[in-house]
Motif scaffolding. Structure first.
Motif, PDB file in Angstrom:
ATOM      1  N   ARG A  20      44.286  48.569  42.691  1.00 55.50           N
ATOM      2  CA  ARG A  20      43.179  49.327  43.272  1.00 55.50           C
ATOM      3  C   ARG A  20      42.259  49.811  42.150  1.00 55.50           C
ATOM      4  O   ARG A  20      42.648  49.852  40.973  1.00 55.50           O
ATOM      5  CB  ARG A  20      43.715  50.506  44.092  1.00 55.50           C
ATOM      6  N   THR A  21      41.043  50.205  42.512  1.00 55.84           N
ATOM      7  CA  THR A  21      40.053  50.611  41.523  1.00 55.84           C
ATOM      8  C   THR A  21      40.555  51.737  40.632  1.00 55.84           C
ATOM      9  O   THR A  21      40.184  51.821  39.456  1.00 55.84           O
ATOM     10  CB  THR A  21      38.749  51.045  42.238  1.00 55.84           C
ATOM     11  N   ASP A  22      41.403  52.626  41.165  1.00 53.41           N
ATOM     12  CA  ASP A  22      41.923  53.728  40.353  1.00 53.41           C
ATOM     13  C   ASP A  22      43.185  53.332  39.584  1.00 53.41           C
ATOM     14  O   ASP A  22      43.873  54.177  39.021  1.00 53.41           O
ATOM     15  CB  ASP A  22      42.189  54.966  41.214  1.00 53.41           C
ATOM     16  N   LEU A  23      43.481  52.024  39.563  1.00 50.98           N
ATOM     17  CA  LEU A  23      44.604  51.444  38.816  1.00 50.98           C
ATOM     18  C   LEU A  23      45.959  51.857  39.382  1.00 50.98           C
ATOM     19  O   LEU A  23      46.950  51.947  38.651  1.00 50.98           O
ATOM     20  CB  LEU A  23      44.512  51.773  37.320  1.00 50.98           C
ATOM     21  N   THR A  24      46.015  52.048  40.691  1.00 50.14           N
ATOM     22  CA  THR A  24      47.280  52.275  41.384  1.00 50.14           C
ATOM     23  C   THR A  24      47.619  51.042  42.224  1.00 50.14           C
ATOM     24  O   THR A  24      46.774  50.173  42.448  1.00 50.14           O
ATOM     25  CB  THR A  24      47.206  53.503  42.302  1.00 50.14           C
ATOM     26  N   GLY A  25      48.863  50.981  42.713  1.00 51.72           N
ATOM     27  CA  GLY A  25      49.261  49.944  43.646  1.00 51.72           C
ATOM     28  C   GLY A  25      49.488  48.576  43.025  1.00 51.72           C
ATOM     29  O   GLY A  25      49.414  47.559  43.726  1.00 51.72           O
ATOM     30  N   PHE A  26      49.796  48.514  41.745  1.00 51.67           N
ATOM     31  CA  PHE A  26      49.974  47.245  41.035  1.00 51.67           C
ATOM     32  C   PHE A  26      50.953  46.316  41.747  1.00 51.67           C
ATOM     33  O   PHE A  26      52.052  46.713  42.134  1.00 51.67           O
ATOM     34  CB  PHE A  26      50.470  47.541  39.618  1.00 51.67           C
ATOM     35  N   GLN A  27      50.541  45.051  41.912  1.00 54.98           N
ATOM     36  CA  GLN A  27      51.421  44.001  42.418  1.00 54.98           C
ATOM     37  C   GLN A  27      51.248  42.751  41.558  1.00 54.98           C
ATOM     38  O   GLN A  27      50.126  42.409  41.169  1.00 54.98           O
ATOM     39  CB  GLN A  27      51.106  43.666  43.884  1.00 54.98           C
ATOM     40  N   HIS A  28      52.354  42.086  41.260  1.00 61.07           N
ATOM     41  CA  HIS A  28      52.359  40.848  40.483  1.00 61.07           C
ATOM     42  C   HIS A  28      53.200  39.849  41.257  1.00 61.07           C
ATOM     43  O   HIS A  28      54.414  40.002  41.378  1.00 61.07           O
ATOM     44  CB  HIS A  28      52.958  41.124  39.092  1.00 61.07           C
TER      45      HIS A  28
END
Length: 277
Positions: free
Chosen positions: A99-107
């Motif tokens: 997300r734009t605020d650099l949360t919710g990272f998925q790889h």
């Protein structure tokens, strides 16, 4: 093995959501560059197209609050979907979401259908603007280099921004303590990660994507992507406790870092904010 990043870009063709305020002295946000008609962001994973290869999606939006099968294609210079990809880091394609605020990272590591359509099984996304990245090496034509293309999508609903955590050199995840230190090295940065558990060095790291760790970093001002593996040789399930990365983080400021490593068959993702002068 020494892998120094994988970044690529030009100008995204899908508009971004409302940008975060840029840090003083930082380059303009992607939307500002698009409006100016510039190529701000070249080489930083912020474009939908590069060298004739294009990341194409059927939608600019993703529903909120539930898992989504997100479908996309990579088209080549001839306009047709690419169906032949080289395997790199044990996968044909690496897919990231943040997300734009650099949360919710998925790889994620989707697999393609015969017609070149990919399906990334995204976990539920929260409302807001998200950037989705595809990292691959086409196995056709003259292009044999790694490409990272991205697009933004909007998840409907009221977005509640999460402030970026303050820079720190250590964090904990699943009972492990991860310390990360950066220092200048030949025009780039050398990152050293040390992993411990209950005060004892961890020496049973298992290979993950052909290495003992995978590091993804996103720039606070514009979500520019850097990703790399440690230089340490892989020799069975005996990695750690110290891993060394030769990093190229091309812009100063804060980077949100996600360090992924595996023990006893379980993948762990440590998160921290790293400041680069």
């Amino acid at each position: 093995m020494l892998l120094v990043l994988g970044m690529a870009a030009a100008v995204p063709s899908v508009p971004s959501g409302p940008p975060r305020a840029a840090t003083a002295g930082m380059p303009p946000m992607p939307g500002m560059a698009e409006a100016a008609g510039t190529t701000q962001g070249l080489g930083r994973g912020l474009a939908a197209e590069q060298d004739g290869y294009r990341l194409s999606t059927a939608t600019c939006g993703v529903p909120a609050g539930r898992p989504t099968a997100f479908r996309f294609t990579v088209t080549g210079p001839d306009g047709a979907p690419v169906t032949d990809f080289a395997v790199h880091q044990t996968k044909k394609l690496h897919f990231y979401a943040i997300r734009t605020d650099l949360t919710g990272f998925q790889h994620l590591h989707p697999e393609p259908a015969n017609d070149g359509t990919w399906t990334a099984d995204l976990a539920a996304l929260t409302p807001g603007s998200w950037r989705l990245y595809a990292d691959f090496i086409p196995n056709t034509g003259a292009h044999a280099a790694e490409l990272v293309l991205s697009r933004t999508v909007t998840v409907p609903g009221e977005a509640v921004p999460v402030p970026l955590p303050a820079p720190s050199d250590s964090t904990t995840v699943d009972g492990y303590t991860v310390s990360l230190h950066a220092q200048p090295f030949s025009g780039a940065q050398q990152l050293t990660a040390t992993i411990s558990q209950d005060g004892r060095p961890v020496t049973d790291l298992q290979p993950y994507l052909d290495a003992y760790a995978h590091l993804s970093a996103f720039h606070e001002a514009d979500q520019a992507l850097a990703h790399l593996h440690p230089a340490d040789a892989v020799n069975g399930d005996g990695g750690g406790p110290t891993l060394t990365f030769q990093a190229l983080l091309p812009e100063p400021g804060n980077w949100r870092v996600f360090l992924q490593f595996q023990t006893a068959g379980q993948l762990h993702t440590a998160q921290l904010t790293l400041h680069i002068d």
